[in-house]
Motif scaffolding. Structure first.
Motif, PDB file in Angstrom:
ATOM      1  N   ALA A  11       0.828  -1.206   0.000  1.00 23.82           N
ATOM      2  CA  ALA A  11       0.000   0.000   0.000  1.00 23.82           C
ATOM      3  C   ALA A  11       0.864   1.259   0.000  1.00 23.82           C
ATOM      4  N   GLU A  14       2.519   1.780  -3.458  1.00 21.61           N
ATOM      5  CA  GLU A  14       1.574   2.212  -4.477  1.00 21.61           C
ATOM      6  C   GLU A  14       0.859   3.516  -4.100  1.00 21.61           C
ATOM      7  N   MET A  16      -1.353   4.332  -1.875  1.00 18.28           N
ATOM      8  CA  MET A  16      -2.803   4.179  -1.774  1.00 18.28           C
ATOM      9  C   MET A  16      -3.377   5.135  -0.727  1.00 18.28           C
ATOM     10  N   ASP A  17      -4.600   5.593  -0.996  1.00 11.53           N
ATOM     11  CA  ASP A  17      -5.273   6.406   0.013  1.00 11.53           C
ATOM     12  C   ASP A  17      -5.805   5.482   1.115  1.00 11.53           C
ATOM     13  N   ALA A  19      -8.816   4.670   2.219  1.00 11.36           N
ATOM     14  CA  ALA A  19      -9.922   3.761   1.892  1.00 11.36           C
ATOM     15  C   ALA A  19      -9.426   2.563   1.077  1.00 11.36           C
ATOM     16  N   THR A  20      -8.558   2.809   0.122  1.00 16.11           N
ATOM     17  CA  THR A  20      -8.025   1.724  -0.703  1.00 16.11           C
ATOM     18  C   THR A  20      -7.155   0.803   0.129  1.00 16.11           C
ATOM     19  N   ARG A  21      -6.353   1.396   1.003  1.00 21.25           N
ATOM     20  CA  ARG A  21      -5.487   0.602   1.881  1.00 21.25           C
ATOM     21  C   ARG A  21      -6.324  -0.279   2.797  1.00 21.25           C
ATOM     22  N   HIS A  22      -7.395   0.277   3.331  1.00 24.17           N
ATOM     23  CA  HIS A  22      -8.282  -0.484   4.213  1.00 24.17           C
ATOM     24  C   HIS A  22      -8.920  -1.655   3.461  1.00 24.17           C
ATOM     25  N   ALA A  23      -9.359  -1.406   2.229  1.00 27.15           N
ATOM     26  CA  ALA A  23      -9.959  -2.466   1.419  1.00 27.15           C
ATOM     27  C   ALA A  23      -8.938  -3.563   1.118  1.00 27.15           C
ATOM     28  N   LEU A  24      -7.703  -3.173   0.826  1.00 24.63           N
ATOM     29  CA  LEU A  24      -6.651  -4.149   0.555  1.00 24.63           C
ATOM     30  C   LEU A  24      -6.379  -5.000   1.785  1.00 24.63           C
TER      31      LEU A  24
END
Length: 65
Positions: A11, A14, A16-17, A19-24
């Motif tokens: 994360a 890349e 990542m913000d 929200a994206t990090r949390h989803a990952l």
């Protein structure tokens, strides 16, 4: 834990913000439930005022899922 650290490393690389990090983390951290179960089991076998008991309580208080 190594899987979780690898996910965070990916994360960061890349950019990542949040929200994206949390989803990952949610998709790649299958061991999180097992880790939580182990912490819960340990917390039932130690004195709450012991260092391990305090660590378990602290971690479980912060657990969001």
């Amino acid at each position: 834990m190594a899987k979780l650290f690898a996910i965070d490393s990916q994360a960061r690389e890349e950019n990542m913000d949040h929200a994206t990090r949390h989803a990952l983390r949610g998709t790649g951290s299958d061991g999180a439930a097992e880790l939580q179960a182990q912490i819960e089991a340990a917390s039932r076998t130690v004195l709450p005022s012991s260092p391990l008991g305090k660590a378990c309580s602290y971690t479980l208080r912060l657990w969001t899922s």
